[in-house]
Design an enzyme around this catalytic site. Structure first.
Site, PDB file in Angstrom:
ATOM      1  N   PRO A  85       7.315   5.764   7.555  1.00  0.00           N
ATOM      2  CA  PRO A  85       7.765   5.837   6.162  1.00  0.00           C
ATOM      3  C   PRO A  85       9.129   5.177   5.972  1.00  0.00           C
ATOM      4  CG  PRO A  85       7.407   8.057   7.071  1.00  0.00           C
ATOM      5  CD  PRO A  85       7.105   7.084   8.167  1.00  0.00           C
ATOM      6  N   GLU A 112       7.460  14.166  14.863  1.00  0.00           N
ATOM      7  CA  GLU A 112       8.647  13.645  14.169  1.00  0.00           C
ATOM      8  C   GLU A 112       8.777  12.128  14.312  1.00  0.00           C
ATOM      9  OE1 GLU A 112      10.492  15.271  12.003  1.00  0.00           O
ATOM     10  OE2 GLU A 112       9.062  16.866  12.437  1.00  0.00           O
ATOM     11  N   ARG A 150      -8.899  -9.105   6.267  1.00  0.00           N
ATOM     12  CA  ARG A 150      -9.486  -9.829   5.123  1.00  0.00           C
ATOM     13  C   ARG A 150      -8.948 -11.250   5.010  1.00  0.00           C
ATOM     14  NH1 ARG A 150     -11.527  -7.245   1.069  1.00  0.00           N
ATOM     15  NH2 ARG A 150     -10.674  -8.652  -0.477  1.00  0.00           N
ATOM     16  N   ASP A 165      -8.152 -11.942  -5.241  1.00  0.00           N
ATOM     17  CA  ASP A 165      -7.789 -10.524  -5.228  1.00  0.00           C
ATOM     18  C   ASP A 165      -6.453 -10.274  -5.907  1.00  0.00           C
ATOM     19  OD1 ASP A 165      -9.947  -9.442  -3.947  1.00  0.00           O
ATOM     20  OD2 ASP A 165      -9.073  -9.580  -1.937  1.00  0.00           O
TER      21      ASP A 165
END
Ligand code: SAM
Length: 245
Positions: A85, A112, A150, A165
């Site tokens: 994150p 963690e 892709r 896309d």
């Protein structure tokens, strides 16, 4: 392209063999190797985690198994990627950049996270798939792989699919329809049945720009629209205003 995954839950990545990445492997365009991090432990319990220095909740993945595994796997110019994150936000341009690499090694965190010394010494890219916290890096790494696969030439059945896309040109994709022509009283837009390729192209472009203006206006701020694109967007906005009155 060759991809290596280091995880303490190798079974989790079985799903990679389905769908597009699986087809890419079958076609010989992608090599996938999933490794159990515990293979690089040496104690009876095959320990991969330990308590954090400084105290506090949770466990931390130990550096030694990653270090040894990377001595073997991070070779031939491989790019080592950690989904986290705290990383750089994942976007289509970043997917395109990763799709040019010949070897990627993904380190999947748990608890963690991974001891920071591994990140400092061995990791080339820390990438976040969004502003939320998952319980492990496996899902993040699978998201990265799917988006990257892709873009490998030959993987998609129709080469134009990826070009059209969302985010490819910087805007969102237009709406799509298939048979039947009428569903529950809703008809497919007439222009798509016209067979007039130029009208269809302009309608699709207008819908793409219009949707982006409505849903993700910040994306338009970074684009230099051509005369035609500006005209189509202005038409779309006028039509919306007329509809709302
Ligand atoms: N303590 C970490 C923090 O707050 O940044 C969260 C650790 S999370 C519970 C465990 C692992 O899940 C992370 O090491 C990472 O590999 C993965 N992860 C969680 N959220 C993610 C996200 N948004 N993007 C990419 N990976 C994520």
């Amino acid at each position: 392209m060759r991809l290596d995954y280091l995880t303490i839950f190798p079974d989790y990545l079985d799903a990679l063999r389905l769908s597009l990445p699986g087809k890419a492997v079958e076609k010989g365009l992608l090599e996938l190797h999933v490794h159990d991090l515990r293979s690089w432990t040496h104690d009876r319990h095959r320990t991969v985690d330990d308590t954090p220095y400084g105290g506090g909740a949770g466990m931390v993945l130990k550096p030694e198994p990653f270090g040894e595994a990377l001595d073997e796997l991070a070779v031939d110019g491989a790019t080592v990627v950690v989904p986290t994150p705290a990383g750089r936000p994942f976007t289509q341009p970043l997917a395109r950049e990763l799709a040019t690499r010949e070897r990627l090694v993904f380190l999947c965190g748990r608890y963690e996270g991974i001891d920071e010394r591994i990140i400092d010494r061995c990791v080339d890219e820390e990438i976040s798939i969004g502003d939320y916290v998952l319980s492990g890096g496996e899902l993040g790494a699978m998201v990265l792989l799917d988006a990257v696969t892709r873009l490998i030439p030959g993987v998609l059945g129709h080469a134009d699919s990826a070009v059209e896309d969302s985010f490819s040109a910087g805007w969102l994709d237009c709406p799509h329809y298939t048979r039947p022509e009428e569903f529950d009283g809703q008809r497919v837009p007439e222009v798509l049945l016209s067979g007039n390729h130029e009208r269809i192209r302009r309608w699709r472009l207008k819908q793409s720009l219009g949707r982006t203006w409505q849903r993700r206006p910040e994306l338009l701020e970074d684009l230099e629209l051509s005369k035609e694109q500006q005209q189509l967007l202005a038409e779309y906005i006028r039509e919306q205003e007329t509809d709302n009155h």
